[in-house]
Design an enzyme around this catalytic site. Sequence first.
Site, PDB file in Angstrom:
ATOM      1  N   GLY A  82      11.386   6.580 -22.593  1.00 46.26           N
ATOM      2  CA  GLY A  82      11.238   7.712 -21.687  1.00 46.26           C
ATOM      3  C   GLY A  82      11.856   9.020 -22.106  1.00 46.26           C
ATOM      4  O   GLY A  82      11.600  10.052 -21.476  1.00 46.26           O
ATOM      5  N   GLU A 124      13.533   1.180 -25.618  1.00 48.95           N
ATOM      6  CA  GLU A 124      12.096   1.089 -25.890  1.00 48.95           C
ATOM      7  C   GLU A 124      11.485   2.477 -26.095  1.00 48.95           C
ATOM      8  O   GLU A 124      10.590   2.885 -25.360  1.00 48.95           O
ATOM      9  CB  GLU A 124      11.388   0.397 -24.705  1.00 48.95           C
ATOM     10  CG  GLU A 124      11.946  -0.972 -24.348  1.00 48.95           C
ATOM     11  CD  GLU A 124      11.464  -1.489 -22.983  1.00 48.95           C
ATOM     12  OE1 GLU A 124      10.807  -0.737 -22.227  1.00 48.95           O
ATOM     13  OE2 GLU A 124      11.756  -2.655 -22.670  1.00 48.95           O
ATOM     14  N   CYS A 183     -19.409  16.142 -21.433  1.00 49.41           N
ATOM     15  CA  CYS A 183     -20.032  16.661 -20.214  1.00 49.41           C
ATOM     16  C   CYS A 183     -19.137  16.464 -19.007  1.00 49.41           C
ATOM     17  O   CYS A 183     -19.407  15.633 -18.138  1.00 49.41           O
ATOM     18  CB  CYS A 183     -21.380  15.993 -20.012  1.00 49.41           C
ATOM     19  SG  CYS A 183     -22.443  16.325 -21.405  1.00 49.41           S
ATOM     20  N   GLU A 184     -18.044  17.167 -18.960  1.00 48.81           N
ATOM     21  CA  GLU A 184     -17.086  17.152 -17.850  1.00 48.81           C
ATOM     22  C   GLU A 184     -16.431  18.523 -17.830  1.00 48.81           C
ATOM     23  O   GLU A 184     -16.013  19.013 -18.887  1.00 48.81           O
ATOM     24  CB  GLU A 184     -15.949  16.144 -18.104  1.00 48.81           C
ATOM     25  CG  GLU A 184     -16.339  14.701 -18.210  1.00 48.81           C
ATOM     26  CD  GLU A 184     -16.513  14.021 -16.864  1.00 48.81           C
ATOM     27  OE1 GLU A 184     -16.088  14.595 -15.828  1.00 48.81           O
ATOM     28  OE2 GLU A 184     -17.095  12.929 -16.858  1.00 48.81           O
ATOM     29  N   TYR A 216       0.521   8.941 -27.552  1.00 44.38           N
ATOM     30  CA  TYR A 216      -0.468   8.931 -26.465  1.00 44.38           C
ATOM     31  C   TYR A 216      -1.649   9.856 -26.783  1.00 44.38           C
ATOM     32  O   TYR A 216      -2.269  10.413 -25.888  1.00 44.38           O
ATOM     33  CB  TYR A 216       0.188   9.282 -25.113  1.00 44.38           C
ATOM     34  CG  TYR A 216       1.384   8.398 -24.832  1.00 44.38           C
ATOM     35  CD1 TYR A 216       1.194   7.067 -24.450  1.00 44.38           C
ATOM     36  CD2 TYR A 216       2.685   8.841 -25.009  1.00 44.38           C
ATOM     37  CE1 TYR A 216       2.283   6.224 -24.237  1.00 44.38           C
ATOM     38  CE2 TYR A 216       3.782   8.007 -24.805  1.00 44.38           C
ATOM     39  CZ  TYR A 216       3.561   6.701 -24.416  1.00 44.38           C
ATOM     40  OH  TYR A 216       4.636   5.864 -24.214  1.00 44.38           O
TER      41      TYR A 216
HETATM   42  C1  LIG Z   1       5.477   3.467 -21.972  1.00 44.21           C
HETATM   43  C2  LIG Z   1       6.683   2.629 -21.961  1.00 44.21           C
HETATM   44  C3  LIG Z   1       7.748   2.896 -22.833  1.00 44.21           C
HETATM   45  C4  LIG Z   1       7.776   4.084 -23.762  1.00 44.21           C
HETATM   46  O1  LIG Z   1       7.894   5.283 -23.075  1.00 44.21           O
HETATM   47  P1  LIG Z   1       8.142   6.662 -23.899  1.00 44.21           P
HETATM   48  O2  LIG Z   1       8.159   7.682 -22.847  1.00 44.21           O
HETATM   49  O3  LIG Z   1       6.997   6.801 -24.827  1.00 44.21           O
HETATM   50  O4  LIG Z   1       9.441   6.513 -24.606  1.00 44.21           O
HETATM   51  C5  LIG Z   1       8.827   2.029 -22.834  1.00 44.21           C
HETATM   52  N1  LIG Z   1       8.873   0.950 -22.003  1.00 44.21           N
HETATM   53  C6  LIG Z   1       7.869   0.665 -21.153  1.00 44.21           C
HETATM   54  C7  LIG Z   1       7.976  -0.518 -20.272  1.00 44.21           C
HETATM   55  C8  LIG Z   1       6.745   1.495 -21.095  1.00 44.21           C
HETATM   56  O5  LIG Z   1       5.764   1.216 -20.223  1.00 44.21           O
END
Ligand SMILES: *Cc1c(COP(=O)(O)O)cnc(C)c1O
Length: 425
Positions: A249, A283, A351-352, A379
């Site tokens: 995040g 993560e 087409c949007e 992303y």
């Molecule tokens: C999407 C996600 C992440 C990664 O989020 P980032 O904002 O890209 O760091 C980590 N853990 C889980 C469970 C996610 O769904």
Amino acid sequence: MPVSPVQSPAELLSGSAETGHGIEQVSLSAIATEYGTPCYVYSKAALLAAWHEFRDALAPLSPLLCFAVKANPNLAILNLLAGEGAGFDIVSGGELARVIAAGGDPAKTVFSGVGKSHHEMVQALQAGVHCFNVESPAELHRLNAVALNAGMRAPVSFRVNPDVDARTHPYIATGLKESKFGVAWEQAIALYETADRLPGLAVRGIDCHIGSQITELDPFAQALDRLLELAEALIQRGISVDHLDLGGGIGIRYRDETPPAMNDYAAVLIGRLQGRREKLLLEPGRRIVGNAGLLLARVEYTKTAGAREFALIDAAMNDLMRPALYQAWHEVRSVHNEGTPRRFDLAGPVCESGDILARDRDLALKEGSLIAFLSAGAYGSSMSSNYNTRPRPAEVLVDGTRTHLIRRRQQLEDLWKEEQIPSAG
Ligand SMILES: *Cc1c(COP(=O)(O)O)cnc(C)c1O
């Protein structure tokens, strides 16, 4: 060549608009000539610099860093990170198979996601994942049954919902009470007690993930404090966990945001975790790849509509979905300066009406010009689709003076190879 991480989108570019921009030592026009457009282009040096910055800042805690595969699942990128010792955060059986195909280690892989199927649970148990991040009581009971049936014990964490406001876009805020993600804070202790009794499960950790593109430290500090509170409450009940997983995040700069510096983020974690026995898991996704890649596109036409001037380009919302989905802002640069800048809306051929990748940009361009959408490494490709029967773009990894095609452009026949016309009669 970017040896330090790209903190501001345009730092990814080498050269100048006068001579033509590049990535590392390769010009973007050479890439467009060789591989065509639209095309995702990544810098290996920028990717590694972001990874090393993350790893080094947190080194005092020796965490397990699990790259969030959904941010960019290209095998070459996963392979590069696996070579750096990365673990992975996956949200489907497909992502698990990718991690394995890329040479990643399932034993360093955590399985997140609210809707794991029976089949995915079996697959992940057999692969030997590090932990299942469980998101509901129903999932817990199913996982217990699946593990018993396989004669195994499934390692589990609960993804708890710390009810922290990440103050980000509502589509990517996941830590609020009424979110579909995670288990309610109030239920967590009872669920751990249940998990501890179930014979097919082994309690391993506590997990949360409060959202994405978070640009303040406070939500992380609050979430970690809540995890520690829960860890203590569990210890008092005789349940100890081996790890605390704070999710991903941490944000990046797309425009003028000031996301936390890695050392400040690390200081929040180190201050709270140094000396504790639980291992830290993280993560990260966007922070590692987001500013290490761009989407290269070409202007097909320019067109005036009332007071607006459009540049119609060969990339569209199916290639880069973030602007249409989240009203996301990507910095756009002309690869070469071509004349005096004018104000353009950059629109794709889909087409949007929502197929506008950027509005009101002052750019010096004309028919045939190359443009780069920056901060598109996370992303971007992973959310692309075949809407309007558009083949997904090529992907290229630049390494110094060399380029590697890491995903060939889809061929049209690929797009309908699973389809069939019923035979007559
Ligand atoms: C999407 C996600 C992440 C990664 O989020 P980032 O904002 O890209 O760091 C980590 N853990 C889980 C469970 C996610 O769904």
